[in-house]
Design a protein around this motif. Structure first.
Motif, mmCIF file in Angstrom:
data_model
loop_
_atom_site.group_PDB
_atom_site.id
_atom_site.type_symbol
_atom_site.label_atom_id
_atom_site.label_comp_id
_atom_site.label_asym_id
_atom_site.label_seq_id
_atom_site.Cartn_x
_atom_site.Cartn_y
_atom_site.Cartn_z
ATOM 1 N N SER A 4 134.332 84.933 26.279
ATOM 2 C CA SER A 4 132.972 84.762 26.796
ATOM 3 C C SER A 4 132.242 83.635 26.078
ATOM 4 O O SER A 4 131.596 82.798 26.714
ATOM 5 C CB SER A 4 132.167 86.056 26.623
ATOM 6 O OG SER A 4 132.731 87.074 27.383
ATOM 7 N N LEU A 5 132.347 83.606 24.760
ATOM 8 C CA LEU A 5 131.652 82.573 23.990
ATOM 9 C C LEU A 5 132.162 81.170 24.292
ATOM 10 O O LEU A 5 131.392 80.244 24.469
ATOM 11 C CB LEU A 5 131.773 82.845 22.501
ATOM 12 C CG LEU A 5 130.948 83.988 21.931
ATOM 13 C CD1 LEU A 5 131.264 84.177 20.463
ATOM 14 C CD2 LEU A 5 129.466 83.729 22.116
ATOM 15 N N GLU A 6 133.485 81.027 24.354
ATOM 16 C CA GLU A 6 134.059 79.695 24.468
ATOM 17 C C GLU A 6 134.249 79.220 25.888
ATOM 18 O O GLU A 6 134.214 78.022 26.143
ATOM 19 C CB GLU A 6 135.393 79.637 23.727
ATOM 20 C CG GLU A 6 135.222 79.810 22.223
ATOM 21 C CD GLU A 6 136.536 79.746 21.482
ATOM 22 O OE1 GLU A 6 137.439 79.036 21.941
ATOM 23 O OE2 GLU A 6 136.643 80.372 20.422
ATOM 24 N N CYS A 7 134.445 80.154 26.816
ATOM 25 C CA CYS A 7 134.806 79.732 28.172
ATOM 26 C C CYS A 7 133.695 79.961 29.205
ATOM 27 O O CYS A 7 133.591 79.222 30.176
ATOM 28 C CB CYS A 7 136.052 80.475 28.625
ATOM 29 S SG CYS A 7 137.464 80.177 27.535
ATOM 30 N N MET A 8 132.889 80.960 28.999
ATOM 31 C CA MET A 8 131.893 81.272 30.017
ATOM 32 C C MET A 8 130.511 80.750 29.663
ATOM 33 O O MET A 8 129.748 80.391 30.546
ATOM 34 C CB MET A 8 131.856 82.777 30.248
ATOM 35 C CG MET A 8 133.186 83.324 30.708
ATOM 36 S SD MET A 8 133.135 85.047 31.070
ATOM 37 C CE MET A 8 132.675 84.977 32.771
ATOM 38 N N LEU A 9 130.173 80.707 28.398
ATOM 39 C CA LEU A 9 128.838 80.301 28.000
ATOM 40 C C LEU A 9 128.710 78.807 27.780
ATOM 41 O O LEU A 9 127.623 78.284 27.701
ATOM 42 C CB LEU A 9 128.405 81.058 26.735
ATOM 43 C CG LEU A 9 128.303 82.567 26.897
ATOM 44 C CD1 LEU A 9 127.918 83.215 25.576
ATOM 45 C CD2 LEU A 9 127.302 82.933 27.963
ATOM 46 N N ASN A 10 129.803 78.100 27.629
ATOM 47 C CA ASN A 10 129.735 76.647 27.397
ATOM 48 C C ASN A 10 129.940 75.874 28.663
ATOM 49 O O ASN A 10 130.609 76.092 29.521
ATOM 50 C CB ASN A 10 130.769 76.216 26.358
ATOM 51 C CG ASN A 10 130.357 76.690 24.974
ATOM 52 O OD1 ASN A 10 129.178 76.819 24.694
ATOM 53 N ND2 ASN A 10 131.332 76.931 24.136
#
Length: 144
Positions: free
Chosen positions: A138-144
């Protein structure tokens, strides 16, 4: 309406010299009044005006120049003819896509293991791993 008028009067009076005396009173209807002459029959109070603040403009000019330079550099970077346009972003995007695909594969393997059946201790461990991977995904792929 009376409040707006009172505020505009206060502004006008605040722009006048600091030596002027300003009086404030409330009439029978509850309206607030300001004047440079005290009312004869109304109880009133004298308004104390603060001195005006001065701000040196040279700092604003330097800040404006810095912003103009930064905008010009950004425009040059984003120009269609620029060779550096998005190159760094493309490299980062490619690396991120590889990492995201890796996270997806790991999550799929964990989900398969969870569906296959497990004991309590093993299930708790697998669910913990899934939470950690989902959080990273979620942090690296969805929020960026």
């Amino acid at each position: 309406m009376p409040r707006t008028m009172a505020l505009s009067l206060l502004f006008v009076f605040s722009c006048s010299s600091a030596q002027a005396e300003i009086y404030r009173w409330i009439d029978a209807n509850g309206s607030i009044h300001f004047s440079d002459k005290p009312p004869a029959l109304q109880p009133h109070s004298q308004v104390q005006l603060r001195s005006t603040a001065t701000v040196p403009m040279n700092e604003n000019i330097h800040q404006a120049e810095r912003i103009s330079r930064q905008r010009k550099e950004l425009d040059e970077l984003l120009a269609p003819s620029s060779k550096a346009r998005y190159a760094k972003a493309r490299r980062k995007q490619g690396d991120r896509d590889k990492q995201c695909e890796k996270y997806r594969q790991q999550l799929d393997r964990l989900q398969t293991r969870l569906r296959a059946g497990y004991g309590n201790d093993r299930g708790n461990s697998l669910r913990q791993q899934r939470r950690e991977l989902s959080h990273s995904f979620s942090l690296e792929c969805m929020l960026n």
